[in-house]
Design an enzyme around this catalytic site. Structure first.
Site, short mmCIF file in Angstrom:
data_model
loop_
_atom_site.label_atom_id
_atom_site.label_comp_id
_atom_site.label_asym_id
_atom_site.label_seq_id
_atom_site.Cartn_x
_atom_site.Cartn_y
_atom_site.Cartn_z
N ASP A 229 -17.34 -24.39 -36.97
CA ASP A 229 -18.70 -24.63 -37.42
C ASP A 229 -18.92 -24.88 -38.99
O ASP A 229 -18.23 -24.58 -40.01
CB ASP A 229 -19.44 -23.26 -37.37
CG ASP A 229 -20.90 -23.40 -37.20
OD1 ASP A 229 -21.52 -23.74 -38.03
OD2 ASP A 229 -21.26 -22.80 -36.03
N GLN B 72 -12.81 -43.49 -17.60
CA GLN B 72 -12.16 -44.35 -18.18
C GLN B 72 -10.73 -43.54 -18.43
O GLN B 72 -9.83 -43.97 -18.07
CB GLN B 72 -12.30 -44.79 -19.67
CG GLN B 72 -11.58 -45.67 -20.15
CD GLN B 72 -12.01 -46.28 -21.26
OE1 GLN B 72 -13.12 -47.12 -21.32
NE2 GLN B 72 -11.38 -46.52 -22.29
N THR C 122 -26.49 -24.56 -39.63
CA THR C 122 -27.42 -23.40 -39.13
C THR C 122 -26.93 -22.10 -38.66
O THR C 122 -27.50 -21.19 -38.48
CB THR C 122 -28.39 -24.14 -37.92
OG1 THR C 122 -27.52 -24.56 -36.78
CG2 THR C 122 -29.23 -25.09 -38.28
N TYR D 60 -32.77 -36.24 -31.73
CA TYR D 60 -32.10 -35.04 -31.01
C TYR D 60 -31.94 -35.46 -29.53
O TYR D 60 -30.67 -35.36 -28.88
CB TYR D 60 -32.65 -33.61 -30.94
CG TYR D 60 -32.14 -32.50 -30.39
CD1 TYR D 60 -30.89 -32.08 -30.73
CD2 TYR D 60 -32.79 -31.84 -29.56
CE1 TYR D 60 -30.35 -30.91 -30.19
CE2 TYR D 60 -32.24 -30.89 -28.76
CZ TYR D 60 -30.95 -30.30 -29.12
OH TYR D 60 -30.45 -29.31 -28.35
N VAL E 275 -26.48 -19.27 -29.90
CA VAL E 275 -26.08 -19.20 -28.68
C VAL E 275 -24.41 -19.16 -28.62
O VAL E 275 -23.78 -18.22 -27.95
CB VAL E 275 -26.27 -20.39 -27.67
CG1 VAL E 275 -25.44 -20.60 -26.39
CG2 VAL E 275 -27.74 -20.54 -27.31
#
Length: 432
Positions: free
Chosen positions: A142, A271, A146, A254, A123
Site C-alpha cells: 500500500d 496471450q 487512502t 476511475y 475493503v
C-alpha cells in the site's frame, strides 16, 4: 607497488610490518607527514578561533579544574542512556507479548502466500483479517494514499503478516501464490483529486500486478467496479451489459481505468495463460471507512452524528444497493478459489432510494439533523442494482448481513471515532 617488508634494514631494528612499509615507501611517508601536519594545524586553528567558553573549558581541563563538570555530564549521559535502554527493553517485551487474534494452523500444502495490493484500505483490511484468520501468509502492499496503517496494526509483528510501503505503479518482485488487486482510490473525492494518478494506478499498476502473476504462475483477482455500467439503461445490471459511460466526464478517470484493467486482465489470460478473476463490486459499507471519503454512507452517518444537515444531492429518488463489507470479503474469496473466470457482480440486490437511506440513518442516530437537497452531481447514476444470478450459481454466494445490522455497526464505529481526542485512544476493529 610491491613492498618488500623483509628488507634487512627494517628487520635489523625489529620494526612492525606497518612501520617497515612507512620506512620503505617514500611516497607513503610523505603523505603521512602531510596528514599529521594538517591535523596539528587544524587543532591550532580551532583553538585560536574557538569561542571563549571553548577556550576556557580547554584551559580548565589542562589545569585540572574541569574534571568535575565533565564527570557530572558523563554521569547524566549514562543515566539518560540507561533510561533509553530500559524503555527499549520494555517496548521489546510488550512487542513480543503482543496478543494477536487466534489464527488457524495450515500445513505447507494448504497455506498460501497471498499478496493484497491496497490491503491497508477499507475493503483490503477486512480481507486481510479473513485470510490471516484462515492461516495464510499475507503481504500487504500500500502507498497509503487512502489506506491507513491503523487498519492492519493488530497484525503487525505476526509471523504470517508483512506490510510494505510501495506504489504498484512501480514493479514489485516477490514470491506469491495469489494476488488480490484492490489498489486504487475508490471514492469520488479521492479518485477525482488526482485523476492522472488514478489512471496510472489502474493501468500501469494493473500491468505490474499481472506481470508479477505471470512470473510466479499464480492467480490474480481484480477488484473492478459497477461504474462500468455508470448510468445504466438496463435494470438490474447483468454482467453482459456493456454500460453507458461518459469517457471524458469527472468520473472517467476511475471507470475508464477499471475498464482498461478488465481488458488487460483478459489480454494476459488469452496471450499468456494467466489465471484471472474479475469482481464487479457494488456499493459497500462498514467499519474502517474513511470518515471523509465522500461516500453516501459515511457522509450521512457523520453528518447525523455531528448534528449537521444531511445533504442529499439531487432529488434523492436515485437508487443504490448497499452490502456490508464482510459479505463482500466472502464473495471475493469464493471467487478467487472458484473455477469461474468471467466478470461477476458482487453486491446486494436490495434496492433503496438515497432519500430512504438518509431517513433510515437519521432515525437510527437520532438528533436534530434535517435532510436537505443540493444540486445533483454530474454523471450521478439514477439506478444501481446488481443481478447476482451468476454469483449464486457459480459461487453459491449471496449477502448474509441484513442492511440494518450493518448500519448499526458502522454507526457505532463512527461514533467511537468522533470520541477520540488522543492518539492513544484506539478504535481498533478486531476481526470477529
Amino acid at each position: 607497488m610491491i613492498i618488500n617488508t623483509t628488507h634487512p634494514d627494517t628487520a635489523r631494528y625489529g620494526l612492525p610490518a606497518c612501520w617497515r612499509m612507512l620506512y620503505l615507501n617514500r611516497k607513503l611517508r610523505m603523505k603521512s607527514i602531510v596528514v599529521v601536519c594538517g591535523l596539528v594545524i587544524g587543532i591550532l586553528i580551532w583553538l585560536s578561533r574557538g569561542s571563549n567558553s571553548t577556550k576556557t573549558d580547554f584551559t580548565r581541563l589542562l589545569n585540572g579544574t574541569g574534571y568535575k563538570e565533565i564527570y557530572n555530564e558523563i554521569t547524566a549521559l549514562k543515566e539518560r542512556v540507561g533510561q533509553l535502554e530500559r524503555q527499549y527493553i520494555e517496548f521489546s517485551q510488550n512487542y513480543r507479548n503482543k496478543i494477536y487474534p487466534d489464527v488457524k494452523f495450515l500445513n505447507y500444502k494448504d497455506r498460501k502466500r497471498i499478496l493484497i495490493s491496497g490491503g491497508a484500505g477499507f475493503v483490503g483490511s477486512h480481507l486481510v483479517d479473513r485470510l490471516m484468520l484462515e492461516g495464510h501468509e499475507v503481504t500487504v502492499v500500500d502507498n497509503f494514499f487512502t489506506g491507513r496503517k491503523r487498519n492492519v496494526e493488530h497484525w503487525i509483528g505476526h509471523e504470517n503478516f508483512e506490510l510494505m510501503n510501495h506504489d504498484i505503479v512501480n514493479p514489485l518482485f516477490i514470491e506469491v501464490d495469489q494476488i488480490y488487486h484492490l489498489a486504487s482510490p475508490a471514492s469520488p473525492p479521492n479518485y477525482m483529486y488526482n485523476p492522472v494518478k488514478t489512471i496510472k494506478t489502474n493501468t500501469l499498476g494493473t500491468n505490474n500486478m499481472l506481470g508479477l502473476t505471470k512470473r510466479v504462475r499464480g492467480r490474480l483477482l481484480m477488484a473492478s467496479t459497477t461504474l462500468l455500467y455508470i448510468d445504466p439503461e438496463v435494470h438490474p445490471q447483468p454482467e453482459e451489459y456493456w454500460g453507458n459511460v461518459n469517457p471524458i466526464g469527472p468520473r472517467a478517470c476511475y471507470d475508464e481505468g477499471k475498464r482498461v484493467s478488465e481488458t488487460m486482465c483478459y489480454a494476459y489470460a488469452k496471450q499468456d495463460g494467466v489465471e484471472v478473476r474479475v469482481a464487479r463490486i457494488f456499493n459497500t459499507f462498514g467499519p474502517r471507512m474513511h470518515m471523509n471519503d465522500g461516500r453516501v454512507v459515511s457522509n450521512f452517518i457523520l453528518q447525523a452524528l455531528q448534528g449537521q444537515n444531511i445533504t442529499v444531492y439531487g432529488s434523492g429518488e436515485q437508487t443504490r444497493s448497499f452490502q456490508y463489507v464482510s459479505d463482500l470479503v466472502d464473495g471475493l474469496i469464493r471467487l478467487m478459489n472458484s473455477n469461474y473466470s468471467q466478470p461477476i457482480n458482487i453486491g446486494n440486490p436490495e434496492e433503496h432510494t438515497i432519500m430512504d437511506f438518509a431517513t433510515i440513518i437519521k432515525d437510527l442516530v437520532g438528533g436534530s439533523s434535517k435532510i436537505v437537497n443540493k444540486p445533483a452531481m454530474q454523471d450521478d447514476p439514477k439506478k444501481r442494482k446488481p443481478d447476482i444470478t451468476k454469483a449464486k450459481k457459480y459461487l453459491q454466494w449471496s449477502p448474509q448481513v441484513p442492511m440494518m445490522e450493518g448500519i448499526r455497526k458502522t454507526i457505532d464505529y463512527f461514533r467511537n471515532e468522533l470520541k477520540r481526542t488522543r492518539h492513544s485512544q484506539r478504535n481498533i476493529q478486531l476481526p470477529d
